[in-house]
Scaffold this motif. Structure first.
Motif, PDB file in Angstrom:
ATOM      1  N   MET A  98       0.843  -1.187   0.000  1.00 37.84           N
ATOM      2  CA  MET A  98       0.000   0.000   0.000  1.00 37.84           C
ATOM      3  C   MET A  98       0.875   1.232   0.000  1.00 37.84           C
ATOM      4  O   MET A  98       1.763   1.363   0.843  1.00 37.84           O
ATOM      5  CB  MET A  98      -0.902  -0.016   1.246  1.00 37.84           C
ATOM      6  N   PHE A  99       0.644   2.149  -0.930  1.00 38.85           N
ATOM      7  CA  PHE A  99       1.330   3.429  -0.947  1.00 38.85           C
ATOM      8  C   PHE A  99       0.459   4.473  -0.250  1.00 38.85           C
ATOM      9  O   PHE A  99      -0.757   4.482  -0.413  1.00 38.85           O
ATOM     10  CB  PHE A  99       1.574   3.909  -2.376  1.00 38.85           C
ATOM     11  N   GLY A 100       1.091   5.393   0.455  1.00 39.55           N
ATOM     12  CA  GLY A 100       0.320   6.432   1.119  1.00 39.55           C
ATOM     13  C   GLY A 100      -0.650   5.831   2.117  1.00 39.55           C
ATOM     14  O   GLY A 100      -1.865   5.978   2.002  1.00 39.55           O
ATOM     15  N   ALA A 101      -0.126   5.130   3.118  1.00 38.00           N
ATOM     16  CA  ALA A 101      -0.952   4.316   4.011  1.00 38.00           C
ATOM     17  C   ALA A 101      -1.778   5.128   5.003  1.00 38.00           C
ATOM     18  O   ALA A 101      -2.585   4.560   5.736  1.00 38.00           O
ATOM     19  CB  ALA A 101      -0.064   3.333   4.775  1.00 38.00           C
ATOM     20  N   ALA A 102      -1.575   6.455   5.061  1.00 32.17           N
ATOM     21  CA  ALA A 102      -2.391   7.319   5.925  1.00 32.17           C
ATOM     22  C   ALA A 102      -2.419   6.826   7.369  1.00 32.17           C
ATOM     23  O   ALA A 102      -3.483   6.523   7.920  1.00 32.17           O
ATOM     24  CB  ALA A 102      -3.805   7.454   5.367  1.00 32.17           C
ATOM     25  N   ALA A 103      -1.245   6.736   7.970  1.00 37.53           N
ATOM     26  CA  ALA A 103      -1.118   6.285   9.359  1.00 37.53           C
ATOM     27  C   ALA A 103      -1.663   4.873   9.564  1.00 37.53           C
ATOM     28  O   ALA A 103      -2.016   4.486  10.677  1.00 37.53           O
ATOM     29  CB  ALA A 103      -1.807   7.261  10.312  1.00 37.53           C
ATOM     30  N   GLY A 104      -1.741   4.100   8.483  1.00 39.64           N
ATOM     31  CA  GLY A 104      -2.220   2.724   8.558  1.00 39.64           C
ATOM     32  C   GLY A 104      -3.702   2.572   8.337  1.00 39.64           C
ATOM     33  O   GLY A 104      -4.208   1.445   8.234  1.00 39.64           O
ATOM     34  N   LEU A 105      -4.444   3.670   8.226  1.00 43.23           N
ATOM     35  CA  LEU A 105      -5.892   3.583   8.069  1.00 43.23           C
ATOM     36  C   LEU A 105      -6.282   2.879   6.772  1.00 43.23           C
ATOM     37  O   LEU A 105      -7.324   2.220   6.709  1.00 43.23           O
ATOM     38  CB  LEU A 105      -6.513   4.981   8.100  1.00 43.23           C
ATOM     39  N   CYS A 106      -5.455   3.004   5.739  1.00 40.38           N
ATOM     40  CA  CYS A 106      -5.760   2.361   4.452  1.00 40.38           C
ATOM     41  C   CYS A 106      -5.294   0.907   4.400  1.00 40.38           C
ATOM     42  O   CYS A 106      -5.461   0.249   3.371  1.00 40.38           O
ATOM     43  CB  CYS A 106      -5.111   3.154   3.318  1.00 40.38           C
ATOM     44  N   LEU A 107      -4.750   0.418   5.486  1.00 45.74           N
ATOM     45  CA  LEU A 107      -4.268  -0.958   5.522  1.00 45.74           C
ATOM     46  C   LEU A 107      -5.224  -1.894   6.250  1.00 45.74           C
ATOM     47  O   LEU A 107      -4.893  -3.062   6.472  1.00 45.74           O
ATOM     48  CB  LEU A 107      -2.895  -1.016   6.211  1.00 45.74           C
ATOM     49  N   LEU A 108      -6.409  -1.406   6.604  1.00 43.29           N
ATOM     50  CA  LEU A 108      -7.304  -2.202   7.445  1.00 43.29           C
ATOM     51  C   LEU A 108      -8.675  -2.449   6.805  1.00 43.29           C
ATOM     52  O   LEU A 108      -9.702  -2.320   7.468  1.00 43.29           O
ATOM     53  CB  LEU A 108      -7.505  -1.480   8.789  1.00 43.29           C
ATOM     54  N   PRO A 109      -8.750  -2.835   5.541  1.00 39.06           N
ATOM     55  CA  PRO A 109     -10.070  -3.015   4.908  1.00 39.06           C
ATOM     56  C   PRO A 109     -10.923  -4.075   5.575  1.00 39.06           C
ATOM     57  O   PRO A 109     -12.159  -3.980   5.577  1.00 39.06           O
ATOM     58  CB  PRO A 109      -9.720  -3.410   3.475  1.00 39.06           C
ATOM     59  N   ASP A 110     -10.303  -5.086   6.171  1.00 35.79           N
ATOM     60  CA  ASP A 110     -11.059  -6.151   6.821  1.00 35.79           C
ATOM     61  C   ASP A 110     -11.555  -5.760   8.209  1.00 35.79           C
ATOM     62  O   ASP A 110     -12.335  -6.496   8.826  1.00 35.79           O
ATOM     63  CB  ASP A 110     -10.224  -7.425   6.903  1.00 35.79           C
ATOM     64  N   HIS A 111     -11.116  -4.594   8.706  1.00 34.93           N
ATOM     65  CA  HIS A 111     -11.568  -4.099  10.005  1.00 34.93           C
ATOM     66  C   HIS A 111     -12.743  -3.130   9.880  1.00 34.93           C
ATOM     67  O   HIS A 111     -13.267  -2.665  10.895  1.00 34.93           O
ATOM     68  CB  HIS A 111     -10.428  -3.389  10.727  1.00 34.93           C
ATOM     69  N   TYR A 112     -13.157  -2.830   8.648  1.00 36.22           N
ATOM     70  CA  TYR A 112     -14.235  -1.869   8.417  1.00 36.22           C
ATOM     71  C   TYR A 112     -15.496  -2.580   7.947  1.00 36.22           C
ATOM     72  O   TYR A 112     -15.444  -3.693   7.420  1.00 36.22           O
ATOM     73  CB  TYR A 112     -13.813  -0.833   7.366  1.00 36.22           C
ATOM     74  N   ALA A 113     -16.634  -1.908   8.112  1.00 30.63           N
ATOM     75  CA  ALA A 113     -17.910  -2.407   7.588  1.00 30.63           C
ATOM     76  C   ALA A 113     -18.293  -1.555   6.379  1.00 30.63           C
ATOM     77  O   ALA A 113     -17.871  -0.401   6.252  1.00 30.63           O
ATOM     78  CB  ALA A 113     -18.986  -2.330   8.664  1.00 30.63           C
ATOM     79  N   TYR A 114     -19.123  -2.139   5.503  1.00 30.41           N
ATOM     80  CA  TYR A 114     -19.458  -1.471   4.241  1.00 30.41           C
ATOM     81  C   TYR A 114     -20.958  -1.538   3.989  1.00 30.41           C
ATOM     82  O   TYR A 114     -21.610  -2.530   4.308  1.00 30.41           O
ATOM     83  CB  TYR A 114     -18.711  -2.132   3.080  1.00 30.41           C
ATOM     84  N   ARG A 115     -21.483  -0.460   3.401  1.00 27.98           N
ATOM     85  CA  ARG A 115     -22.894  -0.429   3.021  1.00 27.98           C
ATOM     86  C   ARG A 115     -22.990   0.054   1.579  1.00 27.98           C
ATOM     87  O   ARG A 115     -22.632   1.190   1.263  1.00 27.98           O
ATOM     88  CB  ARG A 115     -23.688   0.500   3.936  1.00 27.98           C
ATOM     89  N   TYR A 116     -23.443  -0.832   0.705  1.00 29.09           N
ATOM     90  CA  TYR A 116     -23.631  -0.504  -0.707  1.00 29.09           C
ATOM     91  C   TYR A 116     -25.119  -0.317  -0.976  1.00 29.09           C
ATOM     92  O   TYR A 116     -25.945  -1.099  -0.510  1.00 29.09           O
ATOM     93  CB  TYR A 116     -23.100  -1.632  -1.593  1.00 29.09           C
ATOM     94  N   ARG A 117     -25.459   0.709  -1.744  1.00 30.00           N
ATOM     95  CA  ARG A 117     -26.871   0.963  -2.025  1.00 30.00           C
ATOM     96  C   ARG A 117     -27.036   1.419  -3.478  1.00 30.00           C
ATOM     97  O   ARG A 117     -26.132   1.972  -4.078  1.00 30.00           O
ATOM     98  CB  ARG A 117     -27.427   2.028  -1.082  1.00 30.00           C
ATOM     99  N   THR A 118     -28.214   1.149  -4.011  1.00 28.58           N
ATOM    100  CA  THR A 118     -28.557   1.609  -5.340  1.00 28.58           C
ATOM    101  C   THR A 118     -30.006   2.062  -5.325  1.00 28.58           C
ATOM    102  O   THR A 118     -30.829   1.506  -4.591  1.00 28.58           O
ATOM    103  CB  THR A 118     -28.365   0.515  -6.401  1.00 28.58           C
ATOM    104  N   ASP A 119     -30.347   3.086  -6.101  1.00 29.90           N
ATOM    105  CA  ASP A 119     -31.706   3.623  -6.125  1.00 29.90           C
ATOM    106  C   ASP A 119     -32.602   2.910  -7.123  1.00 29.90           C
ATOM    107  O   ASP A 119     -33.808   3.074  -7.095  1.00 29.90           O
ATOM    108  CB  ASP A 119     -31.673   5.118  -6.469  1.00 29.90           C
ATOM    109  N   ALA A 120     -32.000   2.138  -8.032  1.00 36.15           N
ATOM    110  CA  ALA A 120     -32.819   1.455  -9.032  1.00 36.15           C
ATOM    111  C   ALA A 120     -32.168   0.125  -9.363  1.00 36.15           C
ATOM    112  O   ALA A 120     -31.237   0.049 -10.151  1.00 36.15           O
ATOM    113  CB  ALA A 120     -32.958   2.300 -10.295  1.00 36.15           C
ATOM    114  N   PHE A 121     -32.645  -0.927  -8.740  1.00 33.91           N
ATOM    115  CA  PHE A 121     -32.078  -2.253  -8.951  1.00 33.91           C
ATOM    116  C   PHE A 121     -32.908  -3.019  -9.969  1.00 33.91           C
ATOM    117  O   PHE A 121     -34.066  -3.328  -9.741  1.00 33.91           O
ATOM    118  CB  PHE A 121     -32.021  -3.026  -7.640  1.00 33.91           C
ATOM    119  N   GLY A 122     -32.289  -3.286 -11.136  1.00 33.93           N
ATOM    120  CA  GLY A 122     -32.958  -4.096 -12.141  1.00 33.93           C
ATOM    121  C   GLY A 122     -34.207  -3.431 -12.700  1.00 33.93           C
ATOM    122  O   GLY A 122     -34.422  -2.236 -12.591  1.00 33.93           O
ATOM    123  N   ALA A 123     -35.066  -4.237 -13.306  1.00 32.14           N
ATOM    124  CA  ALA A 123     -36.248  -3.705 -13.977  1.00 32.14           C
ATOM    125  C   ALA A 123     -37.317  -3.249 -12.992  1.00 32.14           C
ATOM    126  O   ALA A 123     -38.197  -2.476 -13.319  1.00 32.14           O
ATOM    127  CB  ALA A 123     -36.830  -4.778 -14.899  1.00 32.14           C
TER     128      ALA A 123
END
Length: 235
Positions: A1-26
């Motif tokens: 990882m380049f530009g690790a931002a104090a290590g914050l960018c090295l912890l993807p498995d320690h974060y939670a994610y929420r993906y959303r879409t306004d129009a799913f499929g037909a």
């Protein structure tokens, strides 16, 4: 990882994610997918990163096997992690975290809260960040780091909003080096930062009227993405 931002960018498995879409499929129905952190630390809540899915993520007649190309069902395991930074920062240092918070725009309260949560995680995990100058000919710091990756693991080199700070010649040389490494290269940079890599995104990029980055995998553009991961639009 380049530009690790104090290590914050090295912890993807320690974060939670929420993906959303306004129009799913037909159906046009909303769809939200929540992905929990795979690694948790006692007493610490993972920051939740919200991302809007833009564009068409569903099957088309031209691509009958494409299917739902939305968010993954989980987070890939991270078996080994390390970062390179010109000036490595320590998330456990109160002065460092205070300085990082001053870089967030005053009205962006949610970003500041996420930064505090991520900083608390990084302060406990203490991911390894080594000093390294990406503009140094041959990028010896990168090669030294890659040599330390266990041979039975898949190497993934990632960077976002970093290469714009390098001179043009150093940027091109680094891209050549990354292409030659084993494993995978994932980048998110401005469209003009890596013109050769981003050539395939030029048509879609020309239609954009808001700030964005180009996400590429192994030197091939895959999506346009919003600053701070606010949205993603497939190419």
């Amino acid at each position: 990882m380049f530009g690790a931002a104090a290590g914050l960018c090295l912890l993807p498995d320690h974060y939670a994610y929420r993906y959303r879409t306004d129009a799913f499929g037909a159906t046009g129905a909303d769809r939200t997918t929540d992905i929990s952190a795979t690694v948790s630390l006692p007493g610490l809540e993972p920051p939740v990163l919200d991302c809007e899915l833009r564009g068409d993520w569903t099957t088309t007649s031209a691509e009958p096997d494409r299917g739902w190309l939305g968010p993954p069902s989980g987070i890939p395991p991270v078996a080994w992690r390390a970062g390179l930074d010109l000036n490595p920062l320590d998330a456990a240092d109160p002065d460092t975290t205070a300085w990082l918070q001053t870089l967030v725009w005053p009205e962006h309260h949610e970003r500041r809260a996420r930064l505090r949560q991520a900083g608390a995680l990084a302060a406990q995990v203490k991911p390894r960040i080594l000093p390294g100058d990406l503009s140094e000919p041959g990028v010896p710091a990168l090669h030294r780091l890659v040599e330390q990756v266990p041979g039975d693991l898949t190497l993934v080199v990632f960077h976002t909003a970093v290469l714009a700070y390098l001179p043009d010649d150093a940027r091109l040389a680094l891209a050549d080096t990354l292409r030659e490494l084993p494993g995978h290269w994932v980048s998110q940079e401005g469209v003009n930062v890596l013109p050769d890599v981003h050539r395939g995104a030029a048509e879609a990029a020309a239609e954009m009227t808001e700030p964005f980055f180009v996400q590429s995998v192994d030197g091939e553009p895959t999506a346009l993405v919003g600053p701070h991961g606010a949205w993603i639009q497939p190419l």
